[in-house]
Design a protein around this motif. Sequence first.
Motif, PDB file in Angstrom:
ATOM      1  N   ASN A 122      -7.150   4.510  -3.699  1.00 30.37           N
ATOM      2  CA  ASN A 122      -6.228   3.732  -4.515  1.00 30.37           C
ATOM      3  C   ASN A 122      -6.309   2.232  -4.263  1.00 30.37           C
ATOM      4  N   ASP A 123      -6.801   1.833  -3.089  1.00 32.16           N
ATOM      5  CA  ASP A 123      -6.970   0.399  -2.851  1.00 32.16           C
ATOM      6  C   ASP A 123      -8.301  -0.106  -3.370  1.00 32.16           C
ATOM      7  N   SER A 175       2.353   2.460  -0.993  1.00 35.39           N
ATOM      8  CA  SER A 175       1.365   3.187  -1.797  1.00 35.39           C
ATOM      9  C   SER A 175       1.835   3.371  -3.227  1.00 35.39           C
ATOM     10  N   THR A 207       3.167   1.388   5.405  1.00 32.01           N
ATOM     11  CA  THR A 207       2.102   1.388   4.404  1.00 32.01           C
ATOM     12  C   THR A 207       2.746   1.648   3.056  1.00 32.01           C
ATOM     13  N   PRO A 255      -2.713   8.868  -1.124  1.00 29.69           N
ATOM     14  CA  PRO A 255      -2.361   7.552  -1.671  1.00 29.69           C
ATOM     15  C   PRO A 255      -2.353   6.424  -0.645  1.00 29.69           C
ATOM     16  N   ASP A 256      -2.119   6.748   0.644  1.00 34.29           N
ATOM     17  CA  ASP A 256      -2.132   5.692   1.662  1.00 34.29           C
ATOM     18  C   ASP A 256      -3.518   5.459   2.253  1.00 34.29           C
ATOM     19  N   THR A 307      -0.775  -3.787   1.004  1.00 28.41           N
ATOM     20  CA  THR A 307      -0.475  -2.368   1.210  1.00 28.41           C
ATOM     21  C   THR A 307       0.076  -2.070   2.591  1.00 28.41           C
TER      22      THR A 307
END
Length: 819
Positions: free
Chosen positions: A488-489, A293, A291, A535-536, A305
């Motif tokens: 974040n995505d 990030s 992943t 973040p992931d 991602t």
Amino acid sequence: MHRCGSGLFLTSAILFMLALSGCLGKSSSTAGEGGVVSVTLSPTSTFSIDVGATQGFSATGKDSTGRTVPGVSIQFVVSVPAGTATPAPLAVASNGNACAGTWDSSVAFCSPGNPGVALVTAVINGVSSAPTTVYVHQHVDSVQISNAAEGIPPQYNCFSQGQTWRFAAFAYSNGVDITTTVGPISWSTSNTGVATPSPFVPQPNVLNQIQTTAKTPGVTQLFASVSGTSSSPYLYTTCLVQAIYLQINGQAGQGNSITVNNGTSVPVNAIAVDSLCGVANNTPLSNLPLTWSTTNPEVAAFTSTTTSSGASNNASAKNNLGGATLFASCSPPTCNIGVSGFTPPGQSTAVPSLPVYATDYDVSLGPQCKPPNLTKGFGTISVDVTSTSIVPTYTAYIATTDCNNQPGCTSALFSVKPGLIPIGTTIYTLPRTPNSMMFNYASRIYFGTNQGLMYLDIGSSTTSATLVSNSPTPCYIALCGKVLNISNDGKQVVISDTVSTPSQVYIYNAGTTSAAPVDLVLSNSETATAASFSPDQSKVFIVTNLGNMYIYSTVDALTKIPIAPSATDIEFSSDGSFAYVAGASASNSVSAYSTCSLPGVGSALLPTPVGTSGTPIKLYPSPVIPEPFEQDGVLWETQNVLALEPPYVEFLQAQFRQVPIPYVPQMQFICNIPNLLSFTAGQTYNLGQGNFTPLFERLVGDATELIIVADHIPAVLIFNVNNGTTTSIPLVGNSNPLAADATSDGSQVYVAACDQYPNNDPTQPCAAGSVHIVNTISQGDYQQVPYVNIDDNNNPNMCNSQGTQAPLCLPNLVAIKPQ
């Protein structure tokens, strides 16, 4: 004996004996009478059966067009494989009922026979089916798996990616091995992504083996079954990821930072090794289920991602200028799969998921694991996005809360940018009163309201916000409340519902239409005050006013950790391995909690919380990560963190490292939480404004400035991180800020402000307001934009649909659209 329960048809003794001897039917595919050109027998292929058991056969004939031919006569033929001296162990009546032995004269009772192999064929109008092989055997009461099909057991307790190994299964009846009589043994796995099983026949009629190929790091259970009896699960492990090392493509091990122009890309390479590295296999994984990030998706982000193959990925440097940190991780459920909820051998408690975060590497320090041609690797990549051209002009979107949830009151959303015509030509309609608004790092704005979540896609043909639910009730469907954060995505949104009793927290996922939003019901009087996604995107940390931190995960169970009720903010570290939590241990403190979970513990408190000079209300981890330093033979990463503690800003510093997952004979299925060397407080700076209530704050540029807009301070405050000085840019007319947003590089700040109060009394409703466009580089507050709807006779009121009864609505929500 078994009695056949179906209707029976008597046949002549001669015809029955001919059928048993295999003398009926043709092996050719010539069309016979009735137009039959093909015959299909069911069951097809191969199966096994206990002696004395029964099984029904059926057959269909089809013509040249593929249609079933009705009313045909079916003859079932039983024979034995070539070279077999014993008689067939199976008898099949004319109606298709088979006996693993012999039928009585009435074809009603089945007497057990001897083990053996039979071939059954159906014949219709002279056309024969393909044969079905039937293995007749004693009853199987146990099946056992052996890992020594190759003569010896495997040397290690896991298999490296791509490694093959043979397994054998043995069938027993009352302790007697009957494997040779049961035919092919079926194999299955609980996680097909971990290993690929393929039948393996080392010699004719040895049908109990498979060859496995290790695939994705993780655990699976291997099963063997035959004749309705399955083995106990055999634990199969494709060696888990031990460590991940990052490099900037083209820089190899030269450094962990890069400066690029906006609109370009940052190529990042990842070298991942499994738990056998340093023991038996130093070869990096070829297919990396990683992943990817970023800590700032407005500045730099990966288009994809997750990757399942290859060892590199490109992060796009956006048109927004500033700093970001990039990293890769082995994040469940796509990596180290099957661990979450798994109970390791010899343990009674299931373990949570096992993420692995990138770490620093230097071959000169003599690590045990030495991947070929790798001299240096890093845990994070720092990116500074700049521009060789003119600083871009950003567009802000402005809304109002002044409808105050009055029924029928709709309000306007409009765009603002510098120029002769600052207000955009499209005026959008918000059917509910927003209490918060936030871009998803792309073109979608989310609006929190007391009647339910709304969103608007800028650039689409839609001019009115979309409601998640057309009905404002129930709130768990409409998703009432305030937007706290967005992943974040850009796909997941956390909403704090203080409308319902008890309060709730919703997690809305725009990336899926099939799954209902997550609904976390809190205790009475408890409300969520802050939230942050890792973040992931694998976890959400949520703090409440009653001193609880909830940790929601897509793979692990929801957990709750008691903390101090003074907690105010959550921000994640540069590599995503832990979170900084303001006020978690005491009001004047910042604590660090691991992202990964331990058995029974949703997040581990890392020693030791740092005491602060004031009460931190907001934290700003720096995206600028210096190269790691060596101490005690290992590498440590350093991250500076700014804490806003009105009237102060305080510098904090964390030094930490990731500990690779080692190989141990019993195998480790629990994460190694980050090793925190130190967490200390540094210099404190007084901003010179007295105690204040911030409305907006952002660490901008490459962590060089902290922009602050505060209530009743008619200016934009700029704290210089490098020299600790504070400057202010006054708002024209001494206007009082109501809301603000700043660009990622800090060059432009949009401030919604009240320009006039009745009788200069700020306790009264604002009488006139505008959006102040502030250039922090040279021009100051150079343009003030009041709302005017040119399509409605220059109406200055952002509220409508109520005629003369509409309240005066002025700008007080601001969000800048990322470029």
